[in-house]
Write a protein that holds these residues in place. Structure first.
Motif, PDB file in Angstrom:
ATOM      1  N   ALA A   1      39.329  43.710  37.517  1.00  0.00           N
ATOM      2  CA  ALA A   1      39.532  43.167  38.861  1.00  0.00           C
ATOM      3  C   ALA A   1      38.332  43.395  39.761  1.00  0.00           C
ATOM      4  O   ALA A   1      38.100  42.637  40.711  1.00  0.00           O
ATOM      5  CB  ALA A   1      40.791  43.777  39.482  1.00  0.00           C
ATOM      6  N   ARG A   2      37.560  44.456  39.518  1.00  0.00           N
ATOM      7  CA  ARG A   2      36.399  44.757  40.352  1.00  0.00           C
ATOM      8  C   ARG A   2      35.306  43.709  40.209  1.00  0.00           C
ATOM      9  O   ARG A   2      34.593  43.404  41.180  1.00  0.00           O
ATOM     10  CB  ARG A   2      35.813  46.116  39.973  1.00  0.00           C
ATOM     11  CG  ARG A   2      36.480  47.300  40.557  1.00  0.00           C
ATOM     12  CD  ARG A   2      36.473  47.314  42.075  1.00  0.00           C
ATOM     13  NE  ARG A   2      35.223  47.797  42.644  1.00  0.00           N
ATOM     14  CZ  ARG A   2      34.976  47.849  43.943  1.00  0.00           C
ATOM     15  NH1 ARG A   2      35.876  47.418  44.803  1.00  0.00           N
ATOM     16  NH2 ARG A   2      33.833  48.304  44.409  1.00  0.00           N
ATOM     17  N   THR A   3      35.129  43.159  39.019  1.00  0.00           N
ATOM     18  CA  THR A   3      34.004  42.242  38.801  1.00  0.00           C
ATOM     19  C   THR A   3      34.046  41.023  39.711  1.00  0.00           C
ATOM     20  O   THR A   3      33.053  40.729  40.390  1.00  0.00           O
ATOM     21  CB  THR A   3      33.917  41.833  37.323  1.00  0.00           C
ATOM     22  OG1 THR A   3      33.660  42.993  36.531  1.00  0.00           O
ATOM     23  CG2 THR A   3      32.807  40.823  37.097  1.00  0.00           C
ATOM     24  N   PRO A   4      35.148  40.272  39.795  1.00  0.00           N
ATOM     25  CA  PRO A   4      35.135  39.129  40.719  1.00  0.00           C
ATOM     26  C   PRO A   4      34.999  39.550  42.172  1.00  0.00           C
ATOM     27  O   PRO A   4      34.425  38.802  42.983  1.00  0.00           O
ATOM     28  CB  PRO A   4      36.465  38.421  40.450  1.00  0.00           C
ATOM     29  CG  PRO A   4      37.323  39.434  39.773  1.00  0.00           C
ATOM     30  CD  PRO A   4      36.387  40.306  38.997  1.00  0.00           C
ATOM     31  N   TRP A   5      35.506  40.742  42.518  1.00  0.00           N
ATOM     32  CA  TRP A   5      35.325  41.184  43.900  1.00  0.00           C
ATOM     33  C   TRP A   5      33.851  41.444  44.198  1.00  0.00           C
ATOM     34  O   TRP A   5      33.297  40.945  45.178  1.00  0.00           O
ATOM     35  CB  TRP A   5      36.141  42.441  44.210  1.00  0.00           C
ATOM     36  CG  TRP A   5      35.811  42.963  45.578  1.00  0.00           C
ATOM     37  CD1 TRP A   5      35.050  44.043  45.898  1.00  0.00           C
ATOM     38  CD2 TRP A   5      36.193  42.371  46.828  1.00  0.00           C
ATOM     39  NE1 TRP A   5      34.923  44.177  47.264  1.00  0.00           N
ATOM     40  CE2 TRP A   5      35.625  43.156  47.859  1.00  0.00           C
ATOM     41  CE3 TRP A   5      36.957  41.254  47.173  1.00  0.00           C
ATOM     42  CZ2 TRP A   5      35.795  42.860  49.214  1.00  0.00           C
ATOM     43  CZ3 TRP A   5      37.122  40.965  48.522  1.00  0.00           C
ATOM     44  CH2 TRP A   5      36.556  41.749  49.523  1.00  0.00           C
ATOM     45  N   GLU A   6      33.195  42.233  43.358  1.00  0.00           N
ATOM     46  CA  GLU A   6      31.798  42.577  43.612  1.00  0.00           C
ATOM     47  C   GLU A   6      30.893  41.361  43.512  1.00  0.00           C
ATOM     48  O   GLU A   6      29.866  41.294  44.203  1.00  0.00           O
ATOM     49  CB  GLU A   6      31.338  43.667  42.647  1.00  0.00           C
ATOM     50  CG  GLU A   6      32.016  45.008  42.854  1.00  0.00           C
ATOM     51  CD  GLU A   6      31.829  45.560  44.253  1.00  0.00           C
ATOM     52  OE1 GLU A   6      30.715  45.446  44.808  1.00  0.00           O
ATOM     53  OE2 GLU A   6      32.801  46.105  44.799  1.00  0.00           O
TER      54      GLU A   6
END
Length: 415
Positions: free
Chosen positions: A264-269
């Motif tokens: 989930a962190r990848t699309p946010w960052e």
């Protein structure tokens, strides 16, 4: 994570103070419009008229917003996410420096920061896989100013690689010489992007609606919307993993939560080059990504089970909103599922210290419930963000329509 060139497809912190961002779009766009009008006085620049209806502003206004978003995150990565811990360390405030490092529970800081640079690459290339789109700022610059195109591309590569050159984990290597190099590279990237923006503003051959509108369309359809769609889906998966853990606590399910968090962190960052529009105006950025955390408040919630302390309303004071945003979001979930860069375990220890709190039989039920509540809010926020761009944001219109019509200076969000 092994070094990866920004020209390669994506396969896979930010020292955000616990404050609501106040850089409202209206002020930013007014400043951008003033800059644009000032540049229009040059003999070689005759921008389209800004008089008229919804399409009154030129496409350059939205393109400037793209570049401003890239400049903002380059500055934030270099001077806040990496630079603030370094400054604290150099000033002898080593404990504060450690706590200033974003994502130190998971030891995922370098990956977060490098993904922020990929968000700039994606905006420049008009894709998410490292290829250069036909309709992109990169293609436009390559055709009209090859030297500046090469400078932007090289600056992106250098910033990305400089971050991954920092020994892992960043929290244990704040004073490494590679840290200063990463700060410098991010600052150089910001300055190069600034040069590209100035070139676009003053050059009639590249700032027409005819040249820029296809770039905006590609940027929205191939970068922004797929990123936010993935963010929504990955946070739904994270919420599901949290529910599964709460229903059946185990070391295996702790690990699954950690895996889901990293996904989930990848699309946010990789969305942080476009922290404008709904993500800013609706408070969704600090909802999802406030840092540093209030660890004492998190422990109080675990002890009390008062999970409504994470939800704020329009009538709340800034202080109340900030306090509630500091006990939810990605980093609260990170705190609950990671310790020392690894997944927590059911028998990890007995520490009651806030910074090193352990999962124990005494707090197990509340811990699982807290994970579920944080996961639920993350999924809600990610869904609201995607819907604001695609379904309804201002007077029933999605933000993508406002952005593509360059009508982004006076949003009146429906309540």
């Amino acid at each position: 994570m092994s070094p990866m060139s920004p020209m390669s497809p994506i396969t896979t912190n930010n020292n955000k103070l616990l404050t609501m961002k106040q850089n409202f779009l209206t002020a930013a766009l007014l400043m951008g419009a003033m800059t644009f009008m000032a540049c229009s006085n040059n003999d070689d620049n005759n921008p389209p008229s800004t008089e008229g209806g919804d399409d009154a502003q030129p496409a350059l206004v939205s393109v400037e917003q793209i570049i401003d978003g890239c400049m903002d995150i380059a500055n934030e990565v270099g001077n806040a996410k990496i630079g603030d811990p370094l400054d604290l360390w150099n000033n002898g405030e080593k404990t504060k420096a450690l706590y200033a490092v974003e994502s130190w529970y998971s030891w995922h800081s370098r990956e977060d920061y490098s993904n922020n640079i990929l968000s700039i690459r994606n905006a420049f290339y008009g894709t998410r896989d490292g290829q250069i789109a036909t309709n992109s700022l990169a293609t436009l610059m390559k055709a009209n100013n090859a030297v500046l195109y090469q400078s932007v591309e090289a600056a992106i590569v250098k910033a990305y690689q400089s971050i991954l050159n920092i020994p892992a984990p960043f929290r244990n290597n704040i004073d490494a010489p590679q840290v200063k190099e990463a700060v410098k590279a991010c600052n150089e990237l910001e300055e190069t992007l600034k040069s590209m923006k100035a070139y676009l503003q003053r050059t009639n051959a590249v700032n027409s609606d005819e040249a820029l509108q296809p770039i905006l369309e590609s940027y929205v359809q191939d970068v922004v919307l797929p990123t936010y769609k993935e963010l929504k889906e990955k946070n739904a998966a994270l919420h599901a993993a949290a529910r599964a853990f709460a229903a059946a606590p185990s070391d295996e399910n702790f690990q699954k939560c950690c895996n889901a968090w990293l996904e989930a962190r990848t699309p946010w960052e990789t969305s942080e080059a476009f922290l404008f529009g709904p993500v800013d105006a609706l408070g969704l950025d600090p909802n999802m990504d406030s840092w540093p955390l209030d660890q004492e408040a998190i422990v109080n919630i675990l002890n009390s089970g008062e999970f409504n302390n994470m939800v704020w309303g329009d009538g709340d004071s800034d202080e109340t909103v900030e306090a509630k945003q500091g006990v939810r979001g990605f980093h609260t979930m990170e705190f609950l599922i990671f310790k020392d860069g690894k997944a927590r375990t059911l028998n990890g220890g007995t520490s009651t210290d806030a910074a090193n709190l352990d999962y124990t039989p005494a707090n197990a039920q509340s811990w699982g419930n807290y994970m579920v509540q944080v996961g639920k809010l993350l999924e809600q926020d990610a869904t609201e963000l995607y819907n604001a761009w695609t379904v309804s944001y201002e007077k029933g219109r999605p933000y993508k329509d406002l952005f593509l019509s360059h009508n982004i200076g006076d949003e009146n969000v429906d309540e």
